[in-house]
Write an enzyme that holds these catalytic residues in place. Sequence first.
Site, PDB file in Angstrom:
ATOM      1  N   GLU A 260       3.060  -9.323  11.548  1.00 46.96           N
ATOM      2  CA  GLU A 260       2.679  -9.026  10.295  1.00 46.96           C
ATOM      3  C   GLU A 260       3.886  -8.874   9.505  1.00 46.96           C
ATOM      4  O   GLU A 260       4.015  -9.239   8.393  1.00 46.96           O
ATOM      5  CB  GLU A 260       1.573  -7.898  10.362  1.00 46.96           C
ATOM      6  CG  GLU A 260       1.292  -7.493   9.105  1.00 46.96           C
ATOM      7  CD  GLU A 260      -0.035  -6.487   9.142  1.00 46.96           C
ATOM      8  OE1 GLU A 260       0.132  -5.757  10.424  1.00 46.96           O
ATOM      9  OE2 GLU A 260      -0.675  -5.910   8.335  1.00 46.96           O
TER      10      GLU A 260
ATOM     11  N   ASP B 181       0.760  -1.263  -0.215  1.00 45.90           N
ATOM     12  CA  ASP B 181      -0.011   0.089   0.008  1.00 45.90           C
ATOM     13  C   ASP B 181       0.810   1.320   0.031  1.00 45.90           C
ATOM     14  O   ASP B 181       0.706   2.222  -0.868  1.00 45.90           O
ATOM     15  CB  ASP B 181      -1.014   0.202   1.149  1.00 45.90           C
ATOM     16  CG  ASP B 181      -1.588  -1.116   1.307  1.00 45.90           C
ATOM     17  OD1 ASP B 181      -1.648  -2.362   0.409  1.00 45.90           O
ATOM     18  OD2 ASP B 181      -2.327  -1.543   2.198  1.00 45.90           O
TER      19      ASP B 181
HETATM   20  C1  9WN Z   1      -5.512  -2.918   2.709  1.00 46.27           C
HETATM   21  C2  9WN Z   1      -4.606  -7.825   4.691  1.00 46.27           C
HETATM   22  C3  9WN Z   1      -4.032  -6.785   4.063  1.00 46.27           C
HETATM   23  C4  9WN Z   1      -2.896  -7.231   2.753  1.00 46.27           C
HETATM   24  C5  9WN Z   1      -2.064  -6.051   2.387  1.00 46.27           C
HETATM   25  C6  9WN Z   1      -1.634  -5.352   3.426  1.00 46.27           C
HETATM   26  C7  9WN Z   1      -2.539  -4.844   4.292  1.00 46.27           C
HETATM   27  C8  9WN Z   1      -4.851  -3.574   4.015  1.00 46.27           C
HETATM   28  C9  9WN Z   1      -4.801  -2.401   5.324  1.00 46.27           C
HETATM   29  O1  9WN Z   1      -3.247  -5.872   4.979  1.00 46.27           O
HETATM   30  O2  9WN Z   1      -3.491  -3.879   3.563  1.00 46.27           O
HETATM   31  O3  9WN Z   1      -5.834  -4.158   1.848  1.00 46.27           O
HETATM   32  O4  9WN Z   1      -5.794  -2.332   5.576  1.00 46.27           O
HETATM   33  O5  9WN Z   1      -3.834  -1.964   5.521  1.00 46.27           O
HETATM   34  O6  9WN Z   1      -0.844  -3.993   2.714  1.00 46.27           O
HETATM   35  O7  9WN Z   1      -1.046  -6.641   1.557  1.00 46.27           O
HETATM   36  O8  9WN Z   1      -3.445  -8.193   1.927  1.00 46.27           O
HETATM   37  O9  9WN Z   1      -3.627  -8.663   5.565  1.00 46.27           O
END
Ligand code: 9WN
Length: 438
Positions: free
Chosen positions: A404, A176
């Site tokens: 994470e 992101d």
């Molecule tokens: C937005 C779920 C997701 C991962 C992504 C990570 C994070 C989300 C957020 O978490 O993104 O999709 O709210 O930060 O960047 O890679 O799929 O684990």
Amino acid sequence: VTPDPGAIDRELLIAEATRVLGQNWRGTYTVPAGGLYPHQWSWDSAFIAIGLRHVSPRRAQQEVESLFGAQWDDGRLPQIAFAPGRDDQYSPGPSFWHSERIAGSPATSTAGLIQPPNHAWAALLVHEADPVESERRRFLERAYPRLVAWHEYLRARRAEPSGLLAAVHPWETGMDNSPAWDGPLARVDGSFDGVIPRPDLEHAASSERPSDEEYSTYLYLAARYRDHACDDSGESTPFRVVDPGMNALWVRSEIALARIAELLDDSSAADRHRADSRVLASALESLWDDDLTFPVPVDALTGERLRFRSVSGLLTLLVPGSPRAEQVIDTLRSEHFGLGTTAMVPSSDLTADTFDPAQYWRGPSWFNTAWMIAVALEERGHVAEARALSTGVQALALGSGFAEYVDPFSGEPRGTRRFSWTAALALDLASRDAAGLR
Ligand code: 9WN
């Protein structure tokens, strides 16, 4: 930080990782983490299935099938399939997207965006874990048309003239707030009008998550895409980037589709997928930057190369036969990513001004990218480095409480804990080691 392979208690790791996946299981799918991520995420589920196949091939199949239940009529697999009745803990949730108001959306509530296409690759790995159970449940027969429709969506709606797919939002890349997106985001002329809810900050430190300013642009882009019925028109988004990692996963999944078609006795479809994968793989070469000697994203709106070394470029190692792979591996070993000198692989260039060891995709090491790089190094015959990385993933997963992401230097946990893909992918590596398989 190079952990000693003999020092890992594999039995304990497998037991603990299985426990995390059990806690995060919601009956037909797994949430990325209780608390921070209370729904089903697209590329997470594919990674999770790769681990689950060692615990229960049947559950691994359900994980993928449950995401297919959220597929749109146009073939897209959504970034998030929302858990019914949960609109409190995560933003933007179902009442932001209102997917039920958009033609072609599924019965279940979902986000309109997508995530990287690692699903066909995962489906093949799930099948291979237990072909008998897979055949008994006709898993591939049912999965194949869903996966073909998904790739068709990418081709019909997301492909640029180069043939490569473009992301219309940073969330779609799965990385992101990568510094690679700073330039294109700065060009977005708009911000979100309203309060910016940050329920995520109840579960992770703000120094380890994107800023409010970033969120304002994320929400603006998501709302605009939604308000254009997620139609992928030029008007629907002022952000459009071609990312090496997303496209490398597309190639990898197209190759997996060829194998799946073969297993289903459709050799002409298999030939087609193989030909498509070759076309994509050669288009991917256009992202090579001679100055950085590394694959970089392109801003599809301006044609500008986004000259930044991010872990996403390293994922091109997943493409078999890629002619510049050894140069990419040299960069992986260099001061930019410090293979063997840091815990796993950092998400961003260690020498960049933007580097921050705690900040999400701006420095920390993530387990999914380390797992993909370990797999690619092994396939390419860099066995010692692959094993060392695999050991790092396993030791840090257990040692960090299945974080994470981690600080690349100290291995300290960052973000949330008991994170599903961390558990799943460490479990995958430990199971391969335990079985003496690679
Ligand atoms: C937005 C779920 C997701 C991962 C992504 C990570 C994070 C989300 C957020 O978490 O993104 O999709 O709210 O930060 O960047 O890679 O799929 O684990």
